[in-house]
Scaffold this active site. Structure first.
Site, short mmCIF file in Angstrom:
data_model
loop_
_atom_site.label_atom_id
_atom_site.label_comp_id
_atom_site.label_asym_id
_atom_site.label_seq_id
_atom_site.Cartn_x
_atom_site.Cartn_y
_atom_site.Cartn_z
N THR A 90 3.97 2.88 2.68
CA THR A 90 4.26 2.74 4.12
C THR A 90 2.94 2.38 4.80
OG1 THR A 90 5.94 4.46 3.99
CG2 THR A 90 5.12 3.91 6.18
N LYS A 165 10.82 0.36 8.70
CA LYS A 165 10.36 1.70 8.30
C LYS A 165 9.67 2.41 9.48
CE LYS A 165 8.69 5.03 5.57
NZ LYS A 165 9.49 6.15 5.11
N LYS A 240 0.92 10.08 10.24
CA LYS A 240 0.50 8.70 9.90
C LYS A 240 1.60 7.70 10.26
CE LYS A 240 1.26 6.58 6.11
NZ LYS A 240 1.41 5.96 4.79
P1 NAD Z 1 -0.16 10.48 -2.66
O1 NAD Z 1 -1.37 10.73 -1.85
O2 NAD Z 1 0.53 11.63 -3.31
O3 NAD Z 1 -0.52 9.44 -3.84
C1 NAD Z 1 -1.29 8.29 -3.66
C2 NAD Z 1 -1.99 7.97 -4.97
O4 NAD Z 1 -2.69 6.74 -4.80
C3 NAD Z 1 -3.04 9.01 -5.36
O5 NAD Z 1 -2.79 9.46 -6.70
C4 NAD Z 1 -4.37 8.25 -5.27
O6 NAD Z 1 -5.33 8.66 -6.24
C5 NAD Z 1 -3.91 6.81 -5.51
N1 NAD Z 1 -4.81 5.78 -5.01
C6 NAD Z 1 -5.42 5.69 -3.80
N2 NAD Z 1 -6.10 4.54 -3.68
C7 NAD Z 1 -5.91 3.87 -4.84
C8 NAD Z 1 -6.34 2.59 -5.33
N3 NAD Z 1 -7.10 1.76 -4.61
N4 NAD Z 1 -5.94 2.22 -6.58
C9 NAD Z 1 -5.16 3.03 -7.34
N5 NAD Z 1 -4.73 4.24 -6.93
C10 NAD Z 1 -5.09 4.65 -5.70
O7 NAD Z 1 0.84 9.67 -1.73
P2 NAD Z 1 2.45 9.63 -1.81
O8 NAD Z 1 3.03 10.84 -1.17
O9 NAD Z 1 2.85 9.26 -3.21
O10 NAD Z 1 2.75 8.42 -0.79
C11 NAD Z 1 2.54 7.07 -1.14
C12 NAD Z 1 3.13 6.20 -0.06
O11 NAD Z 1 4.54 6.46 0.06
C13 NAD Z 1 2.54 6.49 1.35
O12 NAD Z 1 2.36 5.28 2.04
C14 NAD Z 1 3.60 7.37 2.00
O13 NAD Z 1 3.59 7.27 3.42
C15 NAD Z 1 4.87 6.81 1.40
N6 NAD Z 1 5.99 7.76 1.34
C16 NAD Z 1 5.80 9.03 0.92
C17 NAD Z 1 6.89 9.91 0.88
C18 NAD Z 1 6.72 11.34 0.40
O14 NAD Z 1 7.66 12.14 0.58
N7 NAD Z 1 5.59 11.71 -0.19
C19 NAD Z 1 8.17 9.47 1.26
C20 NAD Z 1 8.34 8.14 1.66
C21 NAD Z 1 7.24 7.29 1.69
#
Ligand code: NAD
Length: 293
Positions: A90, A165, A240
């Site tokens: 997102t 979104k 965010k």
């Molecule tokens: P998270 O913080 O749990 O995971 C993100 C991962 O990305 C981490 O493991 C981090 O080490 C890795 N990372 C960061 N920069 C990187 C790079 N340059 N190269 C490779 N890896 C990298 O986040 P999440 O909860 O999995 O969310 C991911 C996305 O999904 C976000 O944009 C969030 O808004 C969206 N989202 C999350 C949820 C939820 O319930 N968690 C639901 C819908 C959408």
């Protein structure tokens, strides 16, 4: 399409990768964090070389700057031209459009495909996707979207998935504030909150947020509130997403006063220690600020 890479093995990316693997895709998983890679067979830090034979790259990263970093340093130099780039993070519409333009100029098919649904839906392959990209790119993305999601809406060109979104999550954030405030007032007036919850779920105040994220501990079983506010959807992510909606509102010249207030309140809550709690934990802040006159 069988060989794919998934970059970002966090709360969402890991169950997405596991689900795809279970459905027969050959997944090369990557994350900058060795801890995030642990326990996923073959997972590695992002590598240009490891992308050379993939047919699609999925990114599931926190913010636009992380996606830009991955695209500039790994995805665009590594993946073969003609492959599909699907960003499920997102992020802001502006970064999405800039990266899609660059990807298209390099001969890739790009879609933005942010999701609704949390880690559990990701693991079961029942996410809801909001997709932007050309008809051809969407067609190429369809098998992956079907494997990861139960619902999928193609809104139009690049950026329109992120636009949908932002609007969707702004509605969720405003609804969360309304539900929270309603329960704070009900409590301050001495209502039986379990009875009030039942009423709301069966009357006009019903919503997904009402039914699944009642903010008062012990009122609705199975909610984050009844489990020490373990997320769920963390307040930091809610804040965010609401800020992304505000950026979109500013860019398109549309006033969104309720969205602005929800963005302000969730950002403040995240900054004073609520970041890692479920967003419904904001209830304590609101209930305690109620003053009898
Ligand atoms: P998270 O913080 O749990 O995971 C993100 C991962 O990305 C981490 O493991 C981090 O080490 C890795 N990372 C960061 N920069 C990187 C790079 N340059 N190269 C490779 N890896 C990298 O986040 P999440 O909860 O999995 O969310 C991911 C996305 O999904 C976000 O944009 C969030 O808004 C969206 N989202 C999350 C949820 C939820 O319930 N968690 C639901 C819908 C959408």
């Amino acid at each position: 399409m069988q060989k794919i890479a998934l970059i970002g093995l966090g709360a969402m990316g890991r169950p997405m990768a596991e689900n795809l693997q279970a459905r027969g895709f050959l997944v090369t998983a990557m994350d900058i964090s060795p801890e995030a890679c642990a326990g996923f067979e073959g997972a590695m830090v992002p590598s240009v070389d490891a992308l050379q034979k993939v047919e699609a790259v999925i990114t599931m990263l926190p913010e636009g700057r992380h996606v830009k970093d991955a695209y500039d340093n790994v995805v665009l130099p590594g993946a073969p031209a003609g492959s599909l780039l699907m960003d499920c993070s997102t992020i802001d519409v502006e970064t999405t459009n800039a990266l899609a333009e660059k990807a298209t100029a390099h001969g890739f098919y790009a879609v933005d495909a942010p999701v609704s649904g949390g880690p559990e839906a990701a693991g079961k392959g029942v996410l809801s996707f909001m997709v932007g990209g050309s008809t051809e790119a969407y067609g190429r993305a369809a098998p992956l979207l079907e494997a990861m999601g139960a619902k999928c809406s193609h809104f139009g060109p690049s950026g329109s998935g992120q636009a949908a979104k932002a609007c969707h999550n702004m509605i969720c954030g405003i609804t969360a504030m309304a539900v929270t405030e309603g329960f704070a007032l009900a409590d301050s007036m001495g209502l039986d909150l379990a009875q009030f919850y039942q009423l709301c779920c069966e009357a006009a105040a019903q919503s997904w947020i009402m039914e699944n994220r009642c903010p008062v501990p012990g009122v609705a079983p199975g909610t984050p509130a009844s489990n020490d506010y373990a997320p769920g959807f963390a307040a930091a992510l809610m804040a965010k997403d609401l800020r992304l909606a505000q950026a979109a509102a500013k860019a398109s010249g549309q006033d969104t006063p309720f969205g602005a207030e929800a963005a302000r309140m969730f950002t403040e809550f995240a900054e004073v220690g609520g970041a890692h709690l479920d967003f419904s934990a904001i209830y304590a802040t609101l209930r305690n600020s109620a003053k009898a006159v």
